[in-house]
Design an enzyme around this catalytic site. Structure first.
Site, short mmCIF file in Angstrom:
data_model
loop_
_atom_site.label_atom_id
_atom_site.label_comp_id
_atom_site.label_asym_id
_atom_site.label_seq_id
_atom_site.Cartn_x
_atom_site.Cartn_y
_atom_site.Cartn_z
N CYS A 136 0.78 -1.05 -0.27
CA CYS A 136 0.17 -0.16 0.57
C CYS A 136 0.76 1.81 0.45
O CYS A 136 2.02 1.76 1.08
CB CYS A 136 -1.09 0.11 1.06
N CYS A 347 -8.04 8.15 -43.58
CA CYS A 347 -7.49 8.94 -42.53
C CYS A 347 -6.50 9.48 -41.89
O CYS A 347 -5.85 10.52 -42.38
CB CYS A 347 -8.43 8.08 -41.12
N CYS A 354 3.68 8.84 -39.43
CA CYS A 354 5.42 8.88 -39.76
C CYS A 354 6.07 10.01 -40.41
O CYS A 354 7.15 9.99 -39.89
CB CYS A 354 4.89 7.81 -40.78
S1 SF4 Z 1 8.95 3.98 -40.70
FE1 SF4 Z 1 7.71 3.22 -38.85
S2 SF4 Z 1 5.28 4.86 -39.03
FE2 SF4 Z 1 6.73 4.72 -41.13
S3 SF4 Z 1 5.49 3.46 -42.81
FE3 SF4 Z 1 7.66 2.09 -41.68
S4 SF4 Z 1 6.86 0.93 -40.15
FE4 SF4 Z 1 4.83 2.52 -40.51
S1 SF4 Z 2 -4.03 4.96 -41.57
FE1 SF4 Z 2 -3.45 5.50 -42.64
S2 SF4 Z 2 -3.90 2.71 -44.18
FE2 SF4 Z 2 -5.21 3.19 -42.05
S3 SF4 Z 2 -7.46 3.73 -43.17
FE3 SF4 Z 2 -6.14 5.26 -42.03
S4 SF4 Z 2 -5.00 6.28 -44.13
FE4 SF4 Z 2 -6.01 4.30 -44.26
#
Ligand code: SF4
Ligand code: SF4
Ligand code: FAD
Ligand code: FMN
Ligand code: SF4
Lengths: 452, 433
Positions: A136, A347, A354
């Site tokens: 605790c 999206c 990245c």
């Molecule tokens: S470097 Fe990492 S985030 Fe970029 S594409 Fe490769 S795995 Fe995906």
């Molecule tokens: S994260 Fe990249 S691969 Fe996944 S749904 Fe969104 S745009 Fe498409």
């Protein structure tokens, strides 16, 4: 399903299954524990018994993540505030109704005399085992108990020895995670003769600050104190500490009860794979009630039947050998991200994750679609995009090396192949794409009002 | 048929027009906003004609900064509340939400927008301040969405603004035209009140500007004139019987309904001629007002209809019957319309009895009025031609909204009105440079 037997014998404590309630509010009373046994739990660690305490009003605070309530829970509650005699009477009654379920008494007192007395008391009441609460991290530690003991291996060792001297039932030592090396207190407990270990207790924490009163949650009349953190958010810490013990040559033969953030069958299986042979649950029950065990049990059974296991001992600890030091990982292993365009919803979180947060390896599409494109040469295989992608199984990491070569950092350095410069090809980073700093200037923040 | 009982009280009227996008409570807003992915270069934002930073305002709702969310919305769109309620979001932001790519439910952006803007309106939270007075004055003709947006933006830029409005109420077709289940009269008027209280533009009601002398006077008194007149009355069908009592234009029908509400009498049998959103709305509303039968008759096929699918679906759900490929030949009736005869593509004819014939044939352009203003060019469709700064061919005259785009949505008028204000500002600055 095949012959699955979930029963366990944990350091001599027998239970119909490995699902135990952790010592906490769900095990405050005989009523709750019997209700839990009816619901399917196999054991319960009684809310810690010990010296008289007084609790405050306003006791819990939590972390909500987006729409998820209680991703983490924090509390400033003390050990039981019910009279010892009442608890002992109820332990006896529970054992009468449920002779085959495990009832474990959690204890926390100070002097040797007190420890001797309370051990006898709970044994007389019929407890199947004892758990020593050295965890605790709030309130009790200010009085020299709980984590104050758990953080002092020598004191812990002494108390374990006292208890072992007095006890005839198995003794579990519950460890605090509020320490830099969990093997220190674990070794002290093992050397003191403990029958088993359990971990983790709660983590010292402040879950947030009230923006009107400027006091930490839970707020007690305009003030607060550090609490103990638990719930789903702490699972990774618990798993790591569990592995530290399960992989330790001097500790690994001592049974370990896994605790910390367990809520689903997956959590249960993961804890067992890392060496736990019983699991304890608190927050998930405080959130959903005892019925949460239905999903755990069904999932565990399904997993065991799919994999052909008949007891949990068939797979307990199976993941432990796979947790190695970094230096033993294969440097030739190479994965590259791959986007399934049919699943992608556009999206573009992978692109921005990245580009801003990793290695500039995902380009925006130029063909009018919204599906980003992986630049293979730039991808270092970090996984980030696959983690942020909101679509199930949309970004996968594809293996690119042929598996024929393995070489770890340890092997490489042993062979004298230590890279000497960053541009040494053995360093690994050479040839990797890096944009010009000035390329960033094209991204201007827009003023939405459109006003010049 | 007759899903709806004829409303006799304000309560019954409200029951027949339940809000299409009811106000979210705090929990719903919290859970809904949590679903937003915070997309990069979010397609919802591109689809919004005013380019509201949607992921930002949704995240602000989720983190409890509702005031900030409203500020984000108004930053891009001066009619943020009305738009949250009346925008065809299925076609715009919500229709482009990435979730729809895998047939998942899009974010309820309109309702979240309402949630944030209602919160500040109800609490009368001040969000805007007029800019320092620059001594310049602009006259705005028409207090519709275009005119109001232009007025707000000009006030922020430091202009003093007077709006001349022909009717007794502000917001144009928002209050006189949109369907009552999208926005109530009170709701439409409240947003203008909220804006006007903070920004302080003047509106002169019941003051149509309709002749050359009046325009000349405006030119004398003001540095620039903005026209946000919208479109005109319902266009002529040019068929016999059109002048009979019991024949009404759809826009006029909706206006009367919106003003009289439960006191408005819609007879038993209604025939609506047309296939656009206004026709479909009029049909839907007739059904909700308790008409026994409502036929929506369109001269071409269902696929050719100008109305949005979801609007037509709403009409069908209210009990409207669609009839396609039928052109009106004549409206029958002695002293009053009693029915319409239509012809089929194969030359056959049929008759539909009717106590009320609604012409949903589109609104006429503002040609007659513009005749008082030489040098304002219009295109072949009668739309006022403007440059990138929304200036017409007559210097110092700017225009936006339906009269420029030919009839779109509130959101387009709101956006263009704002850009026109920025255009006016540029023009005045350049002129005095
Ligand atoms: S470097 Fe990492 S985030 Fe970029 S594409 Fe490769 S795995 Fe995906
Ligand atoms: S994260 Fe990249 S691969 Fe996944 S749904 Fe969104 S745009 Fe498409
Ligand atoms: C039946 C119907 C339903 C609709 N439903 C929707 C909907 O659900 N969602 C949506 O987004 N849009 C809808 N619209 C369209 C939307 O209402 C218009 O696009 C929008 O109101 C156009 O704004 P505006 O400012 O250009 O013109 P208007 O809204 O038409 O405003 C023009 C204003 O100018 C005034 N005016 C005109 N002439 C003069 C004059 N000579 N002097 C002074 N004042 C004058 C008018 O009285 C009016 O107040 C609908 C339209 C109709 C007809
Ligand atoms: C309100 C509360 C009270 C607790 N009281 C005790 C206690 O008296 N004794 C003890 O050993 N652990 C106590 N714990 C810790 C839990 O037994 C458990 O170790 C911890 O919550 C982690 O498990 P979980 O993530 O399933 O909650 C308490 C936890 C909570 C939330
Ligand atoms: S597209 Fe949908 S999920 Fe993405 S930012 Fe817009 S509302 Fe959020």
């Amino acid at each position: 399903m095949s012959n699955i037997d979930l029963s366990i014998n944990f350091a001599g404590i027998k239970a119909p299954n490995p699902f135990w309630l952790a010592s906490a509010p769900p095990t405050n009373t005989g009523y709750q524990i019997m209700k839990a046994f009816e619901a399917g739990w196999g054991g319960a660690v009684w809310k810690t018994l010990g010296v008289p305490v007084q609790n405050v009003s306003s006791r819990y605070g939590s972390i909500n993540y987006r729409d998820t309530r209680m991703a983490g829970l924090n509390n400033i509650e003390l050990i039981t505030d019910r009279p010892l005699a009442d608890n002992l009477r109820e332990i006896e009654e529970v054992k009468k109704y449920f002779p085959n379920h495990a009832v474990i008494a959690s204890l926390m007192v100070e002097s040797k005399k007190e420890w001797f007395q309370i051990v006898k008391d709970v044994e007389n009441a019929g407890a199947d085992g004892i758990e020593l609460n050295f965890g605790c991290p709030h309130g009790m530690c200010e009085r020299g108990m709980g984590s104050a003991v758990g953080q002092e291996p020598e004191v812990l060792n002494t108390i374990v020895q006292w208890v072992m001297e007095a006890a005839t039932v198995p003794v579990i030592t519950k460890l605090t995670p509020n320490i830099s090396d969990i093997t220190d207190p674990a070794l002290a407990a093992v050397r003191g003769g403990t029958s088993a270990l359990s971990l983790i207790n709660t983590i010292k924490s402040i879950v947030g600050i009230d923006l009107d009163t400027y006091a930490p949650y839970p707020v007690v009349d305009g003030k607060g104190t550090n609490g103990g953190y638990c719930g789903p958010a702490v699972k990774p810490i618990a798993l790591h500490m569990l592995k530290e013990l399960a992989g330790h040559p001097e500790i690994r033969n001592t049974p370990i009860s896994g605790i910390g953030g367990i809520e689903t069958w997956r959590d249960v299986v993961e804890f067992i794979l890392l060496g736990a042979t019983s699991v304890q649950v608190c927050t998930a029950v405080m959130h959903y009630g005892f019925g949460i065990v239905r999903e755990m049990e069904a999932g565990l059974r399904q997993f065991m039947s799919d994999k052909g296991y008949s007891t949990i001992y068939d797979f307990a600890g199976k993941a432990v050998p796979n947790v190695v030091e970094w230096k033993n990982l294969n440097l030739h292993y190479k994965v590259v991200a791959s986007i399934n365009a049919d699943k992608c919803i556009g999206c573009q979180l992978c692109h921005i994750a990245c580009d801003d947060g990793a290695h500039q390896a995902i380009a925006l599409p130029t063909n009018g679609s919204r599906v980003p494109e992986i630049i293979d040469e730039n991808c270092v295989g970090c996984n980030l995009c696959s983690l942020v992608c909101p679509v199930e199984e949309c970004i996968t990491m594809e293996r690119r090396d042929d598996g024929s070569q393995t070489e770890s950092w340890a092997e490489r350095t042993m062979a004298g192949k230590v890279p000497e410069h960053f541009n040494d090809p053995r360093g690994g980073g050479v040839g990797h794409f890096v944009p010009e700093p000035s390329a960033a200037l094209q991204y201007k923040r827009k003023d939405r009002s459109g006003r010049k | 048929m007759a899903e709806y009982k004829r409303p006799e009280t304000p309560q019954e009227y409200q029951r027949n027009f339940p809000p299409k996008k009811p106000l979210m409570n705090t929990s719903e807003a919290y859970y809904e906003s949590a679903r937003c992915l915070y997309c990069y270069d979010a397609p919802c934002m591109t689809a919004c004609p005013t380019h509201i930073d949607i992921p930002l305002f949704i995240k602000q709702i989720n983190t409890g900064n509702v005031k900030g969310a409203a500020a984000t919305i108004y930053d891009s769109n001066w009619l943020g509340n009305a738009c949250g309620k009346v925008c065809p979001t299925e076609q715009l932001c919500e229709g482009s939400c990435v979730y729809t790519e895998q047939d998942m439910k899009p974010l309820q952006i309109g309702r979240l927008q309402n949630f944030a803007t209602e919160a500040v309106m109800q609490a009368k939270t001040p969000l805007f301040k007029p800019g320092p007075d620059n001594g310049r004055r602009v006259a705005i003709v028409g207090a519709g969405p275009a005119g109001i947006a232009c007025a707000c933006e000009l006030r922020v830029l430091g202009y003093s603004v007077e709006i001349f409005e022909a009717k007794a109420l502000p917001t144009g077709l928002t209050v006189y035209g949109t369907a009552p289940y999208k926005i109530t009269n009170e709701e439409a008027l409240r947003e203008n009140e909220y804006l006007q209280q903070q920004l302080g533009y003047t509106v002169h009601y019941n003051q149509p500007i309709q002749n050359a002398a009046q325009f000349a006077e405006l030119e004398k008194q003001f540095d620039a004139v903005f026209l946000g007149l919208g479109l005109g009355a319902t266009a002529q069908l040019n068929i016999p019987g059109e002048e009979l009592p019991g024949v009404v234009g759809a826009v006029e029908f909706v206006e009367e309904l919106r003003m009289k509400q439960h006191a408005f009498q819609v007879p038993e049998r209604v025939v609506v001629i047309g296939g656009g959103n206004t026709a479909v709305d009029a049909a839907s509303e007739s059904a909700r007002m308790g008409a026994q039968s409502v036929h929506l008759v369109y001269r071409r096929t269902k696929a050719d209809m100008g109305a949005y699918d979801f609007e037509y679906a709403t009409a069908l759900a209210a009990g409207v019957q669609g009839v396609f490929e039928a052109s009106p030949l004549r409206i029958e009736g002695e002293n009053k319309a009693s029915g319409v005869t239509f012809s089929r593509p194969d030359g056959s004819e049929f008759h539909l009895p009717a106590d009320l014939v609604i012409k949903g044939t589109g609104q006429a352009k503002q040609g007659a009025l513009l005749a008082h203003l030489p040098n304002i060019s219009t295109d072949a469709k009668g739309r006022v031609v403007v440059d990138a700064a929304y200036q017409t061919s007559r210097p110092g005259y700017f225009a936006a909204g339906d009269m420029v785009n030919g009839g779109a949505e509130v959101v387009n008028a709101a956006y263009e009105g704002k850009l026109a204000a920025q255009g006016i500002h540029q023009w005045i600055q350049n002129k005095n440079a």
